[in-house]
Write a protein that holds these residues in place. Structure first.
Motif, PDB file in Angstrom:
ATOM      1  N   SER A  23       1.233  -1.416  -0.019  1.00 39.79           N
ATOM      2  CA  SER A  23      -0.009   0.290  -0.304  1.00 39.79           C
ATOM      3  C   SER A  23       0.777   1.339  -0.069  1.00 39.79           C
ATOM      4  O   SER A  23       2.180   1.180   0.680  1.00 39.79           O
ATOM      5  CB  SER A  23      -0.844  -0.476   1.061  1.00 39.79           C
ATOM      6  OG  SER A  23      -0.192   0.069   2.442  1.00 39.79           O
ATOM      7  N   ALA A  24       0.198   2.132  -0.559  1.00 38.10           N
ATOM      8  CA  ALA A  24       0.748   3.857  -0.936  1.00 38.10           C
ATOM      9  C   ALA A  24       0.721   4.132   0.655  1.00 38.10           C
ATOM     10  O   ALA A  24       1.521   5.383   0.279  1.00 38.10           O
ATOM     11  CB  ALA A  24       0.339   4.418  -1.394  1.00 38.10           C
ATOM     12  N   HIS A  25       0.115   4.076   1.753  1.00 36.73           N
ATOM     13  CA  HIS A  25      -0.149   5.158   2.351  1.00 36.73           C
ATOM     14  C   HIS A  25      -0.463   3.759   3.963  1.00 36.73           C
ATOM     15  O   HIS A  25      -0.869   2.510   3.822  1.00 36.73           O
ATOM     16  CB  HIS A  25      -1.530   6.460   2.243  1.00 36.73           C
ATOM     17  CG  HIS A  25      -3.117   4.685   1.224  1.00 36.73           C
ATOM     18  ND1 HIS A  25      -3.400   5.279   0.565  1.00 36.73           N
ATOM     19  CD2 HIS A  25      -4.102   4.097   2.482  1.00 36.73           C
ATOM     20  CE1 HIS A  25      -4.172   3.754   0.600  1.00 36.73           C
ATOM     21  NE2 HIS A  25      -4.680   3.880   1.609  1.00 36.73           N
ATOM     22  N   ARG A  56      -7.110  -0.805   0.314  1.00 32.18           N
ATOM     23  CA  ARG A  56      -7.775  -0.204  -0.504  1.00 32.18           C
ATOM     24  C   ARG A  56      -6.751   1.134  -1.039  1.00 32.18           C
ATOM     25  O   ARG A  56      -6.233   1.873  -0.504  1.00 32.18           O
ATOM     26  CB  ARG A  56      -8.846   0.499  -0.093  1.00 32.18           C
ATOM     27  CG  ARG A  56      -9.381  -0.894  -0.010  1.00 32.18           C
ATOM     28  CD  ARG A  56     -10.954  -0.566   0.523  1.00 32.18           C
ATOM     29  NE  ARG A  56     -11.791  -1.845   1.013  1.00 32.18           N
ATOM     30  CZ  ARG A  56     -12.112  -2.708   0.365  1.00 32.18           C
ATOM     31  NH1 ARG A  56     -12.836  -2.269  -0.463  1.00 32.18           N
ATOM     32  NH2 ARG A  56     -12.901  -4.272   1.352  1.00 32.18           N
ATOM     33  N   THR A  57      -6.817   1.323  -3.006  1.00 32.36           N
ATOM     34  CA  THR A  57      -6.062   2.977  -3.276  1.00 32.36           C
ATOM     35  C   THR A  57      -7.019   3.810  -3.267  1.00 32.36           C
ATOM     36  O   THR A  57      -6.342   4.604  -2.752  1.00 32.36           O
ATOM     37  CB  THR A  57      -5.691   2.189  -4.212  1.00 32.36           C
ATOM     38  OG1 THR A  57      -7.345   1.568  -5.458  1.00 32.36           O
ATOM     39  CG2 THR A  57      -4.435   1.656  -4.294  1.00 32.36           C
ATOM     40  N   THR A  58      -8.307   3.479  -3.040  1.00 33.88           N
ATOM     41  CA  THR A  58      -9.502   4.979  -3.474  1.00 33.88           C
ATOM     42  C   THR A  58     -10.414   4.462  -1.977  1.00 33.88           C
ATOM     43  O   THR A  58     -10.767   4.220  -2.239  1.00 33.88           O
ATOM     44  CB  THR A  58     -10.005   4.554  -4.515  1.00 33.88           C
ATOM     45  OG1 THR A  58      -9.091   4.635  -5.415  1.00 33.88           O
ATOM     46  CG2 THR A  58     -10.815   6.010  -4.526  1.00 33.88           C
ATOM     47  N   GLU A 157      -5.045  15.005   2.654  1.00 30.64           N
ATOM     48  CA  GLU A 157      -5.825  14.429   1.004  1.00 30.64           C
ATOM     49  C   GLU A 157      -4.627  13.691   0.644  1.00 30.64           C
ATOM     50  O   GLU A 157      -3.586  14.941   0.966  1.00 30.64           O
ATOM     51  CB  GLU A 157      -6.204  15.735   0.742  1.00 30.64           C
ATOM     52  CG  GLU A 157      -7.586  16.150   1.268  1.00 30.64           C
ATOM     53  CD  GLU A 157      -7.970  17.518   0.680  1.00 30.64           C
ATOM     54  OE1 GLU A 157      -7.163  18.018  -0.457  1.00 30.64           O
ATOM     55  OE2 GLU A 157      -9.490  17.750   0.776  1.00 30.64           O
ATOM     56  N   ILE A 158      -4.659  13.061   0.260  1.00 26.53           N
ATOM     57  CA  ILE A 158      -3.220  11.860  -1.180  1.00 26.53           C
ATOM     58  C   ILE A 158      -4.191  11.380  -2.252  1.00 26.53           C
ATOM     59  O   ILE A 158      -4.887  10.831  -2.295  1.00 26.53           O
ATOM     60  CB  ILE A 158      -2.752  10.947  -0.526  1.00 26.53           C
ATOM     61  CG1 ILE A 158      -1.945  11.214   0.386  1.00 26.53           C
ATOM     62  CG2 ILE A 158      -1.432  10.608  -1.439  1.00 26.53           C
ATOM     63  CD1 ILE A 158      -1.290   9.859   1.483  1.00 26.53           C
ATOM     64  N   PRO A 159      -3.627  13.069  -2.686  1.00 20.04           N
ATOM     65  CA  PRO A 159      -5.188  12.858  -4.107  1.00 20.04           C
ATOM     66  C   PRO A 159      -5.895  11.305  -5.361  1.00 20.04           C
ATOM     67  O   PRO A 159      -4.309  11.138  -5.297  1.00 20.04           O
ATOM     68  CB  PRO A 159      -4.656  13.852  -5.328  1.00 20.04           C
ATOM     69  CG  PRO A 159      -4.131  15.324  -4.412  1.00 20.04           C
ATOM     70  CD  PRO A 159      -3.263  14.339  -3.486  1.00 20.04           C
ATOM     71  N   TYR A 160      -7.194  11.198  -4.874  1.00 21.73           N
ATOM     72  CA  TYR A 160      -7.522  10.244  -5.641  1.00 21.73           C
ATOM     73  C   TYR A 160      -7.010   8.578  -4.722  1.00 21.73           C
ATOM     74  O   TYR A 160      -7.849   8.030  -5.569  1.00 21.73           O
ATOM     75  CB  TYR A 160      -7.077  10.346  -7.010  1.00 21.73           C
ATOM     76  CG  TYR A 160      -7.604  11.252  -7.853  1.00 21.73           C
ATOM     77  CD1 TYR A 160      -8.376  11.528  -7.376  1.00 21.73           C
ATOM     78  CD2 TYR A 160      -5.734  12.017  -8.108  1.00 21.73           C
ATOM     79  CE1 TYR A 160      -8.854  12.800  -8.508  1.00 21.73           C
ATOM     80  CE2 TYR A 160      -6.543  13.636  -8.529  1.00 21.73           C
ATOM     81  CZ  TYR A 160      -7.866  14.252  -8.779  1.00 21.73           C
ATOM     82  OH  TYR A 160      -7.969  15.107  -8.780  1.00 21.73           O
ATOM     83  N   ASN A 161      -5.847   8.668  -3.566  1.00 19.71           N
ATOM     84  CA  ASN A 161      -5.623   7.464  -2.811  1.00 19.71           C
ATOM     85  C   ASN A 161      -6.319   7.520  -1.656  1.00 19.71           C
ATOM     86  O   ASN A 161      -7.336   6.654  -1.526  1.00 19.71           O
ATOM     87  CB  ASN A 161      -4.534   7.443  -3.068  1.00 19.71           C
ATOM     88  CG  ASN A 161      -3.509   7.158  -3.958  1.00 19.71           C
ATOM     89  OD1 ASN A 161      -3.898   6.345  -5.304  1.00 19.71           O
ATOM     90  ND2 ASN A 161      -1.646   6.725  -3.904  1.00 19.71           N
ATOM     91  N   ILE A 162      -5.799   8.606  -0.748  1.00 18.52           N
ATOM     92  CA  ILE A 162      -6.677   7.816   0.438  1.00 18.52           C
ATOM     93  C   ILE A 162      -7.132   9.876   1.288  1.00 18.52           C
ATOM     94  O   ILE A 162      -6.142  10.406   1.062  1.00 18.52           O
ATOM     95  CB  ILE A 162      -6.344   7.715   1.412  1.00 18.52           C
ATOM     96  CG1 ILE A 162      -6.699   7.839   3.487  1.00 18.52           C
ATOM     97  CG2 ILE A 162      -3.864   8.647   1.957  1.00 18.52           C
ATOM     98  CD1 ILE A 162      -6.274   6.546   3.846  1.00 18.52           C
TER      99      ILE A 162
HETATM  100  C1  LIG Z   1      -1.388   6.719  -5.180  1.00 21.44           C
HETATM  101  O1  LIG Z   1      -1.645   5.275  -4.931  1.00 21.44           O
HETATM  102  C2  LIG Z   1      -0.611   4.260  -6.340  1.00 21.44           C
HETATM  103  C3  LIG Z   1      -0.474   2.839  -6.315  1.00 21.44           C
HETATM  104  O2  LIG Z   1      -0.712   2.239  -4.995  1.00 21.44           O
HETATM  105  C4  LIG Z   1       0.898   4.979  -5.912  1.00 21.44           C
HETATM  106  O3  LIG Z   1       1.244   4.480  -6.837  1.00 21.44           O
HETATM  107  C5  LIG Z   1       0.987   6.640  -5.522  1.00 21.44           C
HETATM  108  O4  LIG Z   1       2.395   7.158  -5.198  1.00 21.44           O
HETATM  109  C6  LIG Z   1       0.080   7.177  -5.328  1.00 21.44           C
HETATM  110  N1  LIG Z   1      -0.063   8.656  -5.224  1.00 21.44           N
HETATM  111  C7  LIG Z   1       0.209   9.461  -4.109  1.00 21.44           C
HETATM  112  C8  LIG Z   1       0.693  11.033  -4.785  1.00 21.44           C
HETATM  113  O5  LIG Z   1       0.754   8.788  -2.928  1.00 21.44           O
END
Ligand SMILES: *[C@@H]1O[C@H](CO)[C@@H](O)[C@H](O)[C@H]1NC(C)=O
Ligand SMILES: *[C@@H]1O[C@H](CO)[C@@H](O)[C@H](O)[C@H]1NC(C)=O
Ligand SMILES: *[C@@H]1O[C@H](CO)[C@@H](O)[C@H](O)[C@H]1NC(C)=O
Ligand SMILES: *[C@@H]1O[C@H](CO)[C@@H](O)[C@H](O)[C@H]1NC(C)=O
Length: 424
Positions: A23-25, A56-58, A157-162
């Motif tokens: 996961s990214a977050h 989850r990514t969104t 806010e991490i746009p479109y992710n969380i």
């Molecule tokens: C959002 O998630 C995607 C896939 O997990 C990741 O590659 C991307 O870096 C993330 N965006 C940010 C701004 O963290």
């Protein structure tokens, strides 16, 4: 070739899925910067909802400050709080800007609560409405619900992710607070297992006394993987009558983890898991792979899909699995003549809380299936030599000779796909 192709596709999906769950977050880390949300954050960890959010990514997390959360937390058990909190995890991305630009000023959005199967109708969704005067209201999507919670501020806010937004009061769906939530000590584990089609496993844990270990562990946190009745009838299942009592107890304890590990947490697991059978004499661990919503457990001897969730009531979770989980400590040794004969059965029942160390001499049972090479976590769940193990449903005898070459080819292709995804 059909089964082989399916397995290869599965492998490919597994690799992509494994990539996707990194996961990214990390919601725990995000909220830890804000002492105002420390209680909320603590419950996200305890209920393992943090794993669901991270996988989850969104996603949008509607948080409550300690003041707004405490009234709720003091009155309800963790299993109820988990339901309420799931209703605050929205499976879409809403930042402040989007909240104020809702088409027609109002929308219904699905939450994590909807995915639990406990939410009839649209009780698992929330209503987000742009109210007059720039306020945004939140409430249950059920007809006639009030919008008595409002947006107060943006936390992250991490746009479109969380997106993490603070709201003024908890969102409550009809019945969510009063729905019966059995406490771990009220749950009759064997009765639940019998109802879920795991009668044989239920009878074995009762007759061996393992149920007592389960009951005392359940209050602190317990995860059970109960093989269904078909699993015991599958071809190649070892004869359990040949196990000593101590070995049977270890085998049964191997089907459980100390701690609450619901499906969302299994999906985000990367390290191997120790089981209740793990002791000084044996690792008795399990590794996990994920493909989409499907979770597979690997023992090193065989693999099994996690089939159904029988009960998920923090801190107890019970799953059914398709196959018996065969630990290498009991079933993975190479057949070699025993230096000293082992007693066929032990004279007295083994105390359950401290499973006796497993004898180093191979039991008669350990010699029956050919010892397969130890499986590694990232490996194909069903192909390769491990598929020849006694219990693998996907063993493909016709195709196994070509498998290594195809496997290599596929791994190369997958690697290329993965790097393409990463680079794009
Ligand atoms: C959002 O998630 C995607 C896939 O997990 C990741 O590659 C991307 O870096 C993330 N965006 C940010 C701004 O963290
Ligand atoms: C998320 O952050 C918390 C606190 O910073 C940390 O303890 C935890 O290991 C992190 N989880 C993951 C999956 O990185
Ligand atoms: C949300 O709730 C309000 C008030 O009950 C209602 O007027 C509105 O139609 C609902 N929105 C949707 C999309 O159903
Ligand atoms: C649990 O259920 C089983 C039937 O599956 C029954 O025999 C047993 O008495 C029950 N235990 C308790 C404590 O109610």
């Amino acid at each position: 070739m059909g089964a082989l192709n399916q397995s290869l596709v599965f492998l490919c999906l597994s690799i992509l899925a494994l990539n996707a769950v990194v996961s990214a977050h990390n919601i725990t880390a995000i909220l830890s910067e804000f002492p105002d949300y420390s209680d909320y954050n603590k419950y996200l960890t305890q209920t393992k909802l943090a794993d669901e959010i991270n996988s989850r990514t969104t996603v949008t997390v509607l948080v409550l400050n300690n003041g707004a959360f405490s009234a709720l937390a003091s009155k309800h058990p963790a299993s109820v709080l988990k339901k309420v909190l799931s209703l605050h995890i929205v499976l879409d991305y809403f930042d402040a800007q989007k909240l104020h630009k809702l088409p027609d000023g109002s929308t219904l959005s699905t939450t994590l609560y909807q995915t639990t199967g406990n939410a009839p109708g649209n009780l698992g969704s929330i209503n987000i409405t742009d109210l007059k005067g720039g306020k945004v209201g939140f409430g249950s999507a059920a007809q006639g619900s009030k919008l008595d919670s409002t947006y107060t501020k943006t936390v992250k806010e991490i746009p479109y992710n969380i997106s993490v937004l603070e709201i003024s009061a908890p969102i409550i769906a009809t019945g969510i607070l009063t729905a019966p939530a059995p406490s771990a000590s009220d749950v009759n584990i064997t009765a639940l297992l019998e109802k879920a089609g795991a009668k044989k496993f239920a009878s074995l844990i009762s007759s061996s006394g393992v149920i007592k270990t389960y009951e005392s562990a359940a209050e602190k946190g317990l995860t059970i993987f109960a093989p269904n009745d078909e699993a015991f009838k599958a071809p190649g299942v070892p004869d359990l009558n040949k196990l000593t009592n101590a070995e049977l107890v270890s085998l049964l304890l191997y089907h459980s983890l100390a701690g609450y590990t619901p499906k969302g947490s299994l999906k985000t697991t990367t390290a191997s898991l120790t089981t209740l059978a793990t002791n000084g004499a044996g690792k008795y661990d399990i590794t996990v792979t994920t493909a989409g919503d499907s979770v597979t457990l690997h023992t090193g001897v065989d693999s099994s899909r996690v089939a159904d969730t029988v009960l998920d009531s923090t801190p107890l979770v019970i799953f059914t699995v398709d196959n018996l989980l065969l630990p290498t400590e009991l079933f993975g040794k190479s057949p070699s003549p025993a230096p000293t004969p082992e007693p066929v059965s032990s004279p007295s029942p083994t105390p359950v809380l401290a499973p006796a160390p497993v004898s180093e001499a191979p039991s008669p049972l350990a010699a029956s299936p050919p010892a397969p090479p130890t499986e590694t976590p990232g490996e194909a769940p069903a192909d390769g030599p491990a598929a020849e193990s006694a219990n693998s449903k996907s063993a493909n005898r016709a195709g196994h000779v070509e498998a290594p070459a195809l496997l290599t080819a596929l791994l190369t292709v997958s690697a290329a796909v993965v790097s393409a995804v990463v680079l794009s």
